[in-house]
Design a protein around this motif. Structure first.
Motif, PDB file in Angstrom:
ATOM      1  N   SER A   1      41.490  42.396  43.937  1.00  0.00           N
ATOM      2  CA  SER A   1      40.351  42.063  44.155  1.00  0.00           C
ATOM      3  C   SER A   1      39.705  40.906  43.279  1.00  0.00           C
ATOM      4  CB  SER A   1      39.325  43.052  44.197  1.00  0.00           C
ATOM      5  OG  SER A   1      38.088  42.743  44.501  1.00  0.00           O
TER       6      SER A   1
ATOM      7  N   SER B   1      38.487  36.713  44.630  1.00  0.00           N
ATOM      8  CA  SER B   1      37.037  37.023  44.376  1.00  0.00           C
ATOM      9  C   SER B   1      36.270  35.715  44.851  1.00  0.00           C
ATOM     10  CB  SER B   1      36.498  37.081  42.833  1.00  0.00           C
ATOM     11  OG  SER B   1      35.318  37.065  42.747  1.00  0.00           O
TER      12      SER B   1
ATOM     13  N   TYR C   1      34.509  33.677  40.784  1.00  0.00           N
ATOM     14  CA  TYR C   1      35.519  34.208  39.820  1.00  0.00           C
ATOM     15  C   TYR C   1      35.024  34.309  38.596  1.00  0.00           C
ATOM     16  CZ  TYR C   1      40.293  34.421  37.774  1.00  0.00           C
ATOM     17  OH  TYR C   1      41.462  34.626  37.150  1.00  0.00           O
TER      18      TYR C   1
ATOM     19  N   SER D   1      33.092  37.676  38.278  1.00  0.00           N
ATOM     20  CA  SER D   1      34.191  38.711  38.386  1.00  0.00           C
ATOM     21  C   SER D   1      34.870  38.940  36.940  1.00  0.00           C
ATOM     22  CB  SER D   1      35.271  38.670  39.472  1.00  0.00           C
ATOM     23  OG  SER D   1      34.566  38.707  40.642  1.00  0.00           O
TER      24      SER D   1
ATOM     25  N   GLY E   1      34.894  40.935  45.558  1.00  0.00           N
ATOM     26  CA  GLY E   1      35.121  40.550  43.989  1.00  0.00           C
ATOM     27  C   GLY E   1      34.310  41.328  43.421  1.00  0.00           C
TER      28      GLY E   1
END
Length: 457
Positions: free
Chosen positions: A112, A116, A119, A122, A328
């Motif tokens: 995941s 995402s 990013y 996450s 994400g």
């Protein structure tokens, strides 16, 4: 001699470095720091006890990069990694039946993360989760030498101390609701619900009447703190754990003779009305709102329930849009802020109040990392609960009622955490990962004791 010279050299360099730094006043503390590291090296379990004791007080270090729990955690990771490299820890310390579901969960999580929508956000979520994983790793390695009774003591006393602060001072309340040293009343209620089964076990297993009365007083202080939080979810969780605890101790309840029944009824007639009368009026009104849920949620009358319903709507749509890999890790607040719900339920001016978490760990993980990852996290929780149940059964089979009671009450603390995850977003909560790590150890230890007993008979 070599080890002594090495430690001396490190101490000298550390002191010189601190004297040349902007914090020269810390130089004398280097000696105590090295002494503490040496003590942790010999007794790593003390570090886990320290982390457990400091968690309710983390609010004292709000905004600080270095807290007591963080320093202990980093020190413990370094010490245990060194001991593993030097093979100073037995290989069986790493045995735990949660490694496989945890590895599969992390695989789904990393997939995941790769896909995402945000990013960097996450990655921040991964750093938070890594703290919980590190605590799990520490717990698995030191569980065999951990004094579980002391763990129950430090958790009960530290949470009770914050309860006393919240009851004594309005400074530890927000909007009339007790928050202790945290920022949210429901997170504080989580700590209380988790500590209450531990303090109840200590009261039941106390060796003397003064000790039993003392731990009973701690339990009552925790319950008083719960009523001050005005947490409806806390009440539901506590009542559920109480009923399960009574079922476990039903054999003791049968020991009440008819001549004692009058005293029991008299005590109930006195304390139950007093307890109900001491409940704050606002808390009673919030509890009544749970009964009225069957007629539907009115967001104008109860904004809290309305917000939680909006989280379900947004989370369900996220799951439909990305069922396999999710959007994400950590992206739920971004999706929620883009909806009309965010503005409708905003309590403060500005944009920061629009970015809200799901206040439901399971919903959040299903929507952020997909259905497979969400199911694997649920499997972790179920494995943990099953471990405590099997530890209880094996202890009863071997005739060790004290260990059976301990497994039951720690299991109730873990159950309280698992239920609270339906009302809070806390996948990285340190107590969650401590209890997960302990669940596997307790099961293996209880089954090994039962096997040894059967072989000797």
């Amino acid at each position: 001699m070599i080890a002594t010279a090495t430690v001396g050299g490190v101490l000298v360099l550390l002191c010189l470095g601190l004297l040349a730094s902007p914090w020269p006043f810390l130089a004398p503390l280097a000696v105590f720091g090295l002494a503490g590291l040496a003590a942790l090296y010999r007794r790593p379990a003390w570090g886990l006890l320290g982390i457990a004791a400091l968690l309710p007080f983390e609010g004292l270090f709000k905004g600080s990069e270095f807290t007591g729990a963080k320093l202990l955690g980093v020190s413990m990771i370094g010490i245990l990694a060194l001991q593993l490299l030097l093979r100073q820890l037995p290989d069986q310390r790493l045995r735990n039946n949660l490694w496989r579901p945890l590895s599969l969960f992390m695989l789904a999580y990393l997939i995941s993360l790769m896909f995402s929508e945000h990013y960097e956000l996450s990655l921040g979520h991964l750093r938070e989760l890594a703290v919980g994983l590190a605590v799990f790793f520490i717990t698995v390695l030191v569980a065999a030498e951990l004094n579980l009774k002391m763990l129950c003591r430090v958790v009960s006393l530290s949470v009770a101390a914050t309860c006393a602060m919240a009851l004594a001072s309005a400074k530890h309340q927000v909007g009339g609701r007790a928050v202790g040293l945290l920022e949210d009343a429901n997170y504080f209620a989580l700590l209380i619900a988790l500590a209450a089964p531990m303090s109840a076990w200590l009261a039941l297993r106390a060796n003397s009447l003064p000790a039993r009365l003392g731990w009973l007083a701690v339990t009552l202080l925790l319950l008083a703190g719960m009523t001050k939080t005005d947490s409806r979810s806390g009440l539901v969780v506590l009542v559920g754990c109480l009923l399960i605890g009574l079922w476990h101790h039903r054999a003791r309840l049968r020991q009440i003779r008819s001549r004692h029944l009058g005293f029991v009824l008299l005590g109930a007639a006195i304390f139950i009305p007093l307890g109900l009368a001491s409940l704050p009026a606002d808390y009673v009104a919030r509890i009544k709102s749970l009964v009225e849920l069957k007629s539907g949620i009115n967001a104008h009358q109860d904004a809290s329930l309305g917000r939680r319903a909006s989280y379900l709507v947004v989370g369900s749509q996220m799951i439909r849009d990305n069922p396999l890999a999710g959007s994400g890790p950590g992206t739920f607040p971004v999706h929620y802020a883009a909806t009309g719900f965010a503005k409708a339920f905003s309590e403060q001016a500005g944009t920061t109040d629009l970015y809200r978490r799901a206040h439901n760990t399971y919903l959040e993980l299903f929507s952020e990392i997909g259905i497979p990852g969400g199911l694997l996290f649920c499997a972790l929780i179920l494995f943990g609960l099953r471990n405590f149940e099997r530890a209880r059964q094996a202890s009863l089979a071997s005739g060790d009622t004290e260990r059976a009671d301990l497994a039951t009450h720690l299991g109730l603390s873990f159950l309280a955490m698992a239920l609270f995850l339906m009302f809070l977003s806390a996948p990285n909560h340190k107590y969650l990962w401590i209890l997960l790590g302990l669940s596997g150890y307790l099961r293996l230890d209880a089954e090994a004791r039962a096997t040894r007993l059967s072989q000797t008979q």
